[in-house]
Scaffold this active site. Structure first.
Site, PDB file in Angstrom:
ATOM      1  N   LYS A  68       0.825  -1.203   0.000  1.00  0.00           N
ATOM      2  CA  LYS A  68       0.000   0.000   0.000  1.00  0.00           C
ATOM      3  C   LYS A  68       0.866   1.264   0.000  1.00  0.00           C
ATOM      4  CE  LYS A  68      -3.666   0.088   2.630  1.00  0.00           C
ATOM      5  NZ  LYS A  68      -4.585   0.209   3.797  1.00  0.00           N
ATOM      6  N   GLU A  99       9.993  -5.710   4.090  1.00  0.00           N
ATOM      7  CA  GLU A  99      10.253  -7.021   3.492  1.00  0.00           C
ATOM      8  C   GLU A  99       9.899  -7.014   2.001  1.00  0.00           C
ATOM      9  OE1 GLU A  99       8.766  -7.721   7.772  1.00  0.00           O
ATOM     10  OE2 GLU A  99       8.281  -6.413   6.078  1.00  0.00           O
ATOM     11  N   GLY A 159      -5.149  -5.306   5.466  1.00  0.00           N
ATOM     12  CA  GLY A 159      -4.383  -6.275   4.697  1.00  0.00           C
ATOM     13  C   GLY A 159      -5.017  -7.646   4.628  1.00  0.00           C
ATOM     14  N   ARG A 160      -5.509  -8.129   5.758  1.00  0.00           N
ATOM     15  CA  ARG A 160      -6.061  -9.486   5.781  1.00  0.00           C
ATOM     16  C   ARG A 160      -7.471  -9.537   5.190  1.00  0.00           C
ATOM     17  NH1 ARG A 160      -5.238  -7.176  10.497  1.00  0.00           N
ATOM     18  NH2 ARG A 160      -6.872  -6.877  12.050  1.00  0.00           N
ATOM     19  N   GLU A 194      -4.758 -12.339  13.950  1.00  0.00           N
ATOM     20  CA  GLU A 194      -4.361 -10.933  13.864  1.00  0.00           C
ATOM     21  C   GLU A 194      -5.545 -10.026  14.170  1.00  0.00           C
ATOM     22  OE1 GLU A 194      -1.090  -9.525  11.101  1.00  0.00           O
ATOM     23  OE2 GLU A 194      -2.824  -8.571  10.149  1.00  0.00           O
ATOM     24  N   HIS A 252      -2.997 -38.729   9.532  1.00  0.00           N
ATOM     25  CA  HIS A 252      -1.783 -39.521   9.739  1.00  0.00           C
ATOM     26  C   HIS A 252      -0.689 -38.695  10.390  1.00  0.00           C
ATOM     27  CE1 HIS A 252      -3.218 -43.062   7.503  1.00  0.00           C
ATOM     28  NE2 HIS A 252      -3.910 -42.167   6.829  1.00  0.00           N
ATOM     29  N   LYS A 299       8.773  -4.944  13.980  1.00  0.00           N
ATOM     30  CA  LYS A 299       9.294  -4.223  12.819  1.00  0.00           C
ATOM     31  C   LYS A 299      10.269  -3.135  13.245  1.00  0.00           C
ATOM     32  CE  LYS A 299       5.320  -4.774   9.695  1.00  0.00           C
ATOM     33  NZ  LYS A 299       4.293  -4.045   8.916  1.00  0.00           N
TER      34      LYS A 299
END
Length: 551
Positions: free
Chosen positions: A208, A214, A271-272, A357, A388, A516
């Site tokens: 954004k 990152e 964001g999510r 979050e 399993h 951060k």
């Protein structure tokens, strides 16, 4: 206005009293007492079917839970969200991801912004760009068509598009390959760059602000790779191979991306919750804009259901209340997501961010300490793989973990026998969690096989299953774009309802920020002048070891 502490409300106290009277009732007993339990505790909405009969609830339980939802003003807060009120109080923002998948009419205007018009203008630009790339009209700098798309983002800018592209794998265009890079670990980007050709690769940089540390480190590394490995490629060629999902025009153009290939979104898109926005550009490129539109339409269908259905027939509300019931009364501390569909392999990871979050908060909206437990840990994997691996713990472990089973009635492949076997496993597991196997049943089974009494006595406790372990089962006809959209929106609204009841802000994420800031400081100490030993002894020691190892 701050809400009353949850554990002091009349409805919570009534639920507490009710819990004492029903907590020991086995699910087997509930089914035996009500032959119509499946019909009573199931419903359909927006292409999805929810069976919640295998939960430790009665009609009285649900009535108490609906009373709790009303006392916590779920309906009022729901209306406020859809109207564009600033329910994200710590950032003074509206929460309008539902507007991203709504039709252009009726128009929505918030604080003077023509929200509907702006959203559909961006969608139109995405459609034009998508058609150009997929048709081959968009060519790389050497005149070759695009064969690979690399989405570079992190968090919601990665998890959403990656999950949806995998889930809609059968809808992807042949000859167009999708890759996702998010980790600042260079191995992530390096592994992708080893597979692609700079002449035929399009990078989508999703940030954004166009400053996310990152994402921008990976973006600049991709830029350098393109210029160094593209033979005669020059900076003027970047515009044919890089697009941006951002609002920072200056940063985007300075990078070398044509502003015409920058697709914006807005500060009311978390964001999510952003895969419905231009963050979904990689999805539209992968599956085509028509299928992306169907994806939005499926989510909108769930929005309409959530917005209009009475609480008693409202699928997201019911799922949210069951979660409250187990977290705050039974003290179950995690939920396992078990999609019985290989293409939903990234769905548990997606839900981890969405739920944890959003509602992983220890204070209420007014800053008071939470009086009750909030978001459980979300985890899981595709069935039948989980059977399993960790299902042993789910069946016989010391902790009880509710499970959400997700399955489709029809497969997207034509391989004979597989779908019936898959569904058989899914349904058998939910039944086994509910029923268990009593000591008497185990003993009778071993006796029927002629096993000696002394051996039976030794094996009996190991072969006994307590059962009474709750689950939901969500079924859909097939994993289509519309059904996937509805499924994601179902969980979004579940999270919202739980946030309202817990009185938390489900739309900020301050817990992400501290790491951060510290990482930025330590990076300078690792790569710049010697550190000043300003940390604890452990961190100082680790920094010293890294400085000695780094080139």
């Amino acid at each position: 206005m701050p809400q009353t502490a949850l554990n002091t409300t009349a409805s919570f106290q009534a639920l507490h009293d009710h819990y004492a009277s029903v907590k020991e009732r086995p699910l087997r007993e509930l089914f035996a007492a009500s032959p119509s339990r499946f019909e009573q505790f199931s419903l359909k909405a927006a292409g999805l079917f929810l069976d919640y009969a295998k939960n430790n609830v009665t009609a009285d339980t649900m009535a108490h839970l609906f009373a709790l939802a009303r006392e916590r003003q779920v309906e009022k807060r729901r209306a406020a969200m859809f109207a564009g009120e600033k329910i994200n109080t710590t950032e003074q923002r509206a929460v309008l991801h539902t507007a991203l998948r709504a039709p252009a009419l009726p128009a929505l205007v918030v604080d003077g912004q023509q929200v509907s018009a702006d959203v559909h203008a961006v969608l139109q630009r995405m459609q034009t760009f998508t058609i150009a790339v997929r048709s081959g009209a968009w060519l790389g700098y050497t005149g070759k068509r695009i064969t690979d798309i690399v989405n570079i983002g992190i968090g919601g800018s990665d998890l959403g598009p990656k999950m949806v592209c995998q889930a809609l794998r059968p809808y992807q265009q042949d000859g167009l390959h999708l890759h996702f890079v998010s980790n600042v670990d260079g191995d992530d980007l390096d592994a992708v760059l080893q597979q692609v050709n700079p002449q035929t690769t399009l990078f989508v940089i999703a940030s954004k602000t166009f400053t996310t540390a990152e994402t921008m480190m990976n973006a600049h590394s991709a830029r350098n790779w393109f210029l160094q490995n593209g033979a005669a490629a020059s900076e003027s060629d970047l515009a044919r191979h890089f697009a941006a999902v951002s609002t920072n025009v200056e940063g985007v153009t300075a990078f070398g991306i044509d502003a015409a290939n920058m697709f914006p979104f807005w500060d009311w898109v978390g964001g999510r919750y952003s895969v419905w926005s231009s963050i979904g550009l990689s999805v539209a490129l992968a599956v085509g804009f028509e299928n992306f539109s169907e994806f939005l339409a499926g989510a909108h269908a769930m929005d309409r259901h959530f917005q209009s259905a009475p609480l008693e027939q409202n699928m997201p509300v019911i799922m949210a209340l069951l979660g409250i019931w187990y977290r705050d009364f039974f003290d179950y501390r995690s939920v396992s997501i078990a999609p019985y569909h290989q293409d939903l392999g990234n769905f548990p990871s997606y839900l981890q961010q969405l739920e944890m979050e959003s509602n992983g908060k220890r204070v209420t909206l007014d800053g008071s300490a939470q009086p009750v437990a909030t978001c459980p840990i979300i985890w899981g994997n595709v069935g039948t793989n989980g059977q399993h691996a960790y299902f042993q713990l789910l069946h016989q472990g010391s902790d009880i973990t509710p499970v959400d089973f997700i399955a489709t009635l029809h497969a997207s492949h034509q391989l004979p026998g597989h779908q019936a076997a898959l569904l058989a496993n899914c349904f058998a597991q939910s039944e086994a969690f509910m029923r268990g196997k009593s000591a008497d049943e185990v003993q009778a089974e071993m006796q029927a096989k002629g096993m000696p009494a002394e051996q039976i006595a030794v094996l009996l406790p190991h072969r006994t299953f307590p059962g009474n372990r709750p689950s939901n089962t969500i079924l859909m006809d097939a994993l289509t774009p519309a059904n996937l959209g509805a499924l994601i929106a179902l969980y979004e609204h579940k999270v919202f309802v739980q946030g309202v009841i817990w009185d938390v802000n489900s739309f900020d994420q301050w817990g992400v920020e501290l790491g951060k800031v510290l990482a930025s400081n330590i990076l300078g100490e690792l790569t710049g002048t010697p550190a000043q030993q300003s940390h604890d002894s452990s961190t100082n020691g680790l920094i010293a070891m890294a400085r000695a190892a780094l080139p």
